[in-house]
Motif scaffolding. Sequence first.
Motif, PDB file in Angstrom:
ATOM      1  N   TYR A 129      12.357 -21.936 -22.090  1.00  0.00           N
ATOM      2  CA  TYR A 129      13.698 -21.764 -21.538  1.00  0.00           C
ATOM      3  C   TYR A 129      13.802 -20.392 -20.883  1.00  0.00           C
ATOM      4  CZ  TYR A 129      14.576 -25.726 -24.597  1.00  0.00           C
ATOM      5  OH  TYR A 129      14.523 -26.951 -25.208  1.00  0.00           O
ATOM      6  N   LEU A 130      14.499 -20.335 -19.750  1.00  0.00           N
ATOM      7  CA  LEU A 130      14.637 -19.094 -19.000  1.00  0.00           C
ATOM      8  C   LEU A 130      16.104 -18.757 -18.802  1.00  0.00           C
ATOM      9  CD1 LEU A 130      12.095 -20.054 -16.203  1.00  0.00           C
ATOM     10  CD2 LEU A 130      11.633 -18.708 -18.230  1.00  0.00           C
ATOM     11  N   ASP A 131      16.399 -17.441 -18.733  1.00  0.00           N
ATOM     12  CA  ASP A 131      17.772 -17.015 -18.430  1.00  0.00           C
ATOM     13  C   ASP A 131      17.976 -17.029 -16.914  1.00  0.00           C
ATOM     14  OD1 ASP A 131      16.570 -14.710 -17.426  1.00  0.00           O
ATOM     15  OD2 ASP A 131      17.251 -13.423 -19.057  1.00  0.00           O
ATOM     16  N   SER A 139      16.348 -18.385 -27.697  1.00  0.00           N
ATOM     17  CA  SER A 139      17.389 -19.308 -28.119  1.00  0.00           C
ATOM     18  C   SER A 139      17.639 -20.359 -27.048  1.00  0.00           C
ATOM     19  CB  SER A 139      18.685 -18.542 -28.389  1.00  0.00           C
ATOM     20  OG  SER A 139      19.745 -19.445 -28.579  1.00  0.00           O
ATOM     21  N   THR A 140      17.734 -21.611 -27.464  1.00  0.00           N
ATOM     22  CA  THR A 140      18.022 -22.678 -26.505  1.00  0.00           C
ATOM     23  C   THR A 140      19.481 -22.675 -26.081  1.00  0.00           C
ATOM     24  OG1 THR A 140      18.415 -24.257 -28.301  1.00  0.00           O
ATOM     25  CG2 THR A 140      16.181 -24.159 -27.371  1.00  0.00           C
ATOM     26  N   ALA A 141      20.317 -21.854 -26.689  1.00  0.00           N
ATOM     27  CA  ALA A 141      21.738 -21.813 -26.337  1.00  0.00           C
ATOM     28  C   ALA A 141      22.010 -20.955 -25.103  1.00  0.00           C
ATOM     29  CB  ALA A 141      22.547 -21.280 -27.513  1.00  0.00           C
ATOM     30  N   ASN A 142      21.140 -20.009 -24.787  1.00  0.00           N
ATOM     31  CA  ASN A 142      21.401 -19.056 -23.706  1.00  0.00           C
ATOM     32  C   ASN A 142      20.571 -19.302 -22.452  1.00  0.00           C
ATOM     33  OD1 ASN A 142      23.156 -17.651 -25.405  1.00  0.00           O
ATOM     34  ND2 ASN A 142      21.445 -16.594 -26.359  1.00  0.00           N
ATOM     35  N   TRP A 143      20.082 -20.497 -22.242  1.00  0.00           N
ATOM     36  CA  TRP A 143      19.192 -20.743 -21.112  1.00  0.00           C
ATOM     37  C   TRP A 143      19.951 -21.217 -19.884  1.00  0.00           C
ATOM     38  CZ3 TRP A 143      18.497 -25.733 -19.116  1.00  0.00           C
ATOM     39  CH2 TRP A 143      18.979 -26.776 -19.896  1.00  0.00           C
ATOM     40  N   GLU A 144      19.359 -20.924 -18.716  1.00  0.00           N
ATOM     41  CA  GLU A 144      19.882 -21.404 -17.432  1.00  0.00           C
ATOM     42  C   GLU A 144      18.899 -22.354 -16.758  1.00  0.00           C
ATOM     43  OE1 GLU A 144      22.932 -20.921 -16.112  1.00  0.00           O
ATOM     44  OE2 GLU A 144      23.426 -19.853 -17.951  1.00  0.00           O
TER      45      GLU A 144
END
Length: 196
Positions: A129-131, A139-144
């Motif tokens: 996952y990347l921002d 964290s999978t909650a803060n990905w874009e």
Amino acid sequence: MKSRNVLLSRRRKSQAGLSLMETMVALGMLLVVASGVVGLAAMAVSTTETQGHLAARTAEYAQDKMEQLLALKFCDGGTNGTSGTDTTQFPAVVGSGTGLAGCSDMVNGVPQAGGGLSVTAPTTGYVDYLDASGNLVASTANWEYIRVWQITVPTVPAGVTHLKQISVLAQARKAVGSNNGLLPQSTAVALKTFPF
């Protein structure tokens, strides 16, 4: 001479300017045209953001992951499930991940498959996952953006052996505007041969 002055005077009065009614009609027409252009401009901005910016980012992130995977050895991932390079973090850590799914025979380079291209149910060890800036996030909650990859053993013509197909799919978490629920995504595909 007097009649000529009267004629010139009348001509000047008829060209004195616009009436208030003519001005209101012109402004009304301008308002109708401008309101149509504003709707078109809003649609153009959302399309440019989704298809121009977000889609370009997904292509860039898919290519980045592909380059990282192509740098690994053909049998990275070990034999029959032993650990390989962990490419879900940067820099990659040797000996704690899935690598390129490994080989069932390390000496002869008999390839194994692994991973998947589902962004809704990603395969563990084959997703990151990347921002918004393209940095890995834990964290999978803060990905874009999400990246998933798959290693397959393609069916090849006779005489061709030791081949792996690497596929990487990158997708944005959201799109801007109305695009029928389709999220910007890009896929990169490459082949890797043994022993390289």
